[in-house]
Design an enzyme around this catalytic site. Sequence first.
Site, short mmCIF file in Angstrom:
data_model
loop_
_atom_site.label_atom_id
_atom_site.label_comp_id
_atom_site.label_asym_id
_atom_site.label_seq_id
_atom_site.Cartn_x
_atom_site.Cartn_y
_atom_site.Cartn_z
N TRP A 213 0.95 18.76 -5.61
CA TRP A 213 2.02 17.89 -6.08
C TRP A 213 3.37 18.60 -6.14
O TRP A 213 4.20 18.34 -7.01
CB TRP A 213 1.68 17.29 -7.46
CG TRP A 213 0.42 16.48 -7.45
CD1 TRP A 213 -0.83 16.90 -7.77
CD2 TRP A 213 0.30 15.11 -7.06
NE1 TRP A 213 -1.74 15.87 -7.61
CE2 TRP A 213 -1.08 14.75 -7.17
CE3 TRP A 213 1.21 14.14 -6.62
CZ2 TRP A 213 -1.56 13.50 -6.88
CZ3 TRP A 213 0.71 12.86 -6.32
CH2 TRP A 213 -0.65 12.55 -6.45
N ASP B 217 5.85 -18.47 -5.40
CA ASP B 217 6.34 -18.49 -6.78
C ASP B 217 7.87 -18.50 -6.81
O ASP B 217 8.53 -17.86 -5.98
CB ASP B 217 5.82 -17.25 -7.52
CG ASP B 217 6.38 -17.14 -8.92
OD1 ASP B 217 6.04 -18.00 -9.75
OD2 ASP B 217 7.18 -16.21 -9.18
N GLU C 167 6.46 -23.71 -5.63
CA GLU C 167 6.71 -23.93 -7.04
C GLU C 167 8.22 -24.12 -7.18
O GLU C 167 8.99 -23.16 -7.17
CB GLU C 167 6.23 -22.73 -7.87
CG GLU C 167 6.32 -22.97 -9.36
CD GLU C 167 6.80 -21.76 -10.14
OE1 GLU C 167 6.55 -21.71 -11.35
OE2 GLU C 167 7.47 -20.88 -9.57
#
Length: 672
Positions: A82, A328, A382
């Site tokens: 990392w 949505d 929607e």
Amino acid sequence: MIQTLKLIDADPFLENYQSKIYGRKLAAEKKEAEILQGLDSLESFSNGHLYFGLQRTEHGWIFREWAPNATQIYLLGELNHWQDSTEFEFTQKENGVWELELVDSALKHGDLYRFSVHWQSGHGQRLPAYVTRAVQDSESLVFSAQVWQPPISFVWQNDRRIPESKSLLIYEAHVGMASEEEKVGSYNEFKKNILPKIKQAGYNTIQLMAVQEHPYYGSFGYHVSNYFAVSSRFGTPEDLKSLIDEAHGMGIRVIIDLVHSHSVKNEEEGLGNFDGSAYQYFHEGDRRNHKAWDSLCFDYGKNEVLHFLLSNIKYWMSEFHCDGFRFDGVTSMLYLNHGLDCDFTSYDLYFDGEQDEDGITYLMLANKLMKQINPDSISVAEEMSGYPGLAAPVADGGIGFDYRLAMGVPDYWIKLIKEVKGEEWSVGSMFWELSNKRVEEKTISYAESHDQALVGDKTIIFRLIDKEMYWNMHKDSQCLAVDKGIALHKMIRLITIASSGGGYLNFMGNEFGHPEWIDFPRQGNNWSYQHAKRQWSLAENKELRFESLNKFDEAMIHLINEKLKFTSSFPELTQQDEINQVLAFYRGDLLFVFNFNSSESFAGYELPVRPGKYHLALSTDAEEFGGYNRVDTLQMYYSFSSAPLARIHKLSLYIPSYCALVFEHIPSTRLV
């Protein structure tokens, strides 16, 4: 000369806006030509997921990322502890694209990784924009990307093309809260335990919520961070594929909630400030933030954003065999003010220059792309502003959705139950509110959805029964409020589906009057899962009235599925008796009769009907549905005329109070 569009032929009030409507159509065509640049179709263009992100090559792996503001990008992971290192540094290519090639042994299935993205004034850890697998550490709660290349590829068993049903009957479901246990449910558990219930109930389409990865479980999946990643809370990509494959084997379509209206603000998990620029995927200035949702607004005018979102559509349809989407927040995409603080009482408000023309263009392209990939796909909007042409074909001047959610219907029921006494309910007003729609579009009606079940609101059954639900849902219990509430619950659902303009939707558990609200784990409830589950056992307990409601919903759905095609019929009013609160209308060959009078039953009630005989196909008052069996279900009814050769006949009926009856009309070969 501007050609006349079918949308305007269907609605003459749009004639004054013909140039604007036609201009939007031309804008979409122009944008399509611009982004294709010689490609043959939008489907060919929408392959970002096959180029960007992590790709397997013949000799190893390759990462690609679009980050025009970045100065360096490094791969971080278990392979380098990392840490930034030049060994895993990306190379900058053209047009803001960065690339890193690795040998085959550098990565393996299951490895975790992130990007370290640097820009002139800073740096931060990021997940790839096109990441297909993101997992959260249970202790640190940090999300990481995960290499996902299982040794055995998923093999589809069932045909993805489901024959068209007579009517679209949608079961809206959330996998995580579908378990009866206090936990996050899984795709596999849903496949095993819930799919058979949906099949038995007769619904032919499942609408899955919260499939795209989202950092906060309680957002119901509407604050998306990783658009190409299956939410790992519920299982693996293969688990979701298996669920969809199993549903297809049952003859059930699967559509998912697609959130392209906004994006979560999170930077380490999502797209916010990805390359150090706040405006890479999103608008600049005030338009960047959605003040109502605390989220970020996509800039649909950027070709790279179109590439990202259109590729996302193709990804879910091709990789997961999704049959379509419920888009949505479409209202938010149509208007510069996202439709906030506007009542839309004038047509001018659809064409006054306050619309997001880039958003409108994107939606046209999205719907066109879906039909190129799968002509039988389903797109549901929607949308609450009443935008004309939303569910009309693009070629006719519309935006191209197949259906609009009839969002005014649940609002109507809430207002009626809360504010109007039962004896004052107007059946004429009811019929108008439920059946009124634009002539050119199909709509999906629903009495209630997940919104009405959330903490702070009430489901229909709770509004009708309230606290009595806790003490009087045993079949042996005697309670007038419960009796009336259950009777109305059935009638409301029946009249909603019978008057639908194209489809019907139910949220899981509402069909049997689920007693609990929805409250996801959060700090305010001490991160409890107590109310983020569904109590299926209530509907299976033969001693409780929930079982009766469940049986009624099953009978209602099967009747509609077998006998009614929404798109080839419309409600035809035959009786509107305001004094007695009796309403009757035809839908195809079915005659629906409602008595909303709470105290009066009517014997020998005469209805004007079509000539023929009538078979009682469904009674809300049947004992198995929690009623009192006041109507003979085996009797055959015959129409009669008051004059020879009369075209209008009558039917004499006994209609109990708070009861609805559905008759199947069998035409006679001669007038009686």
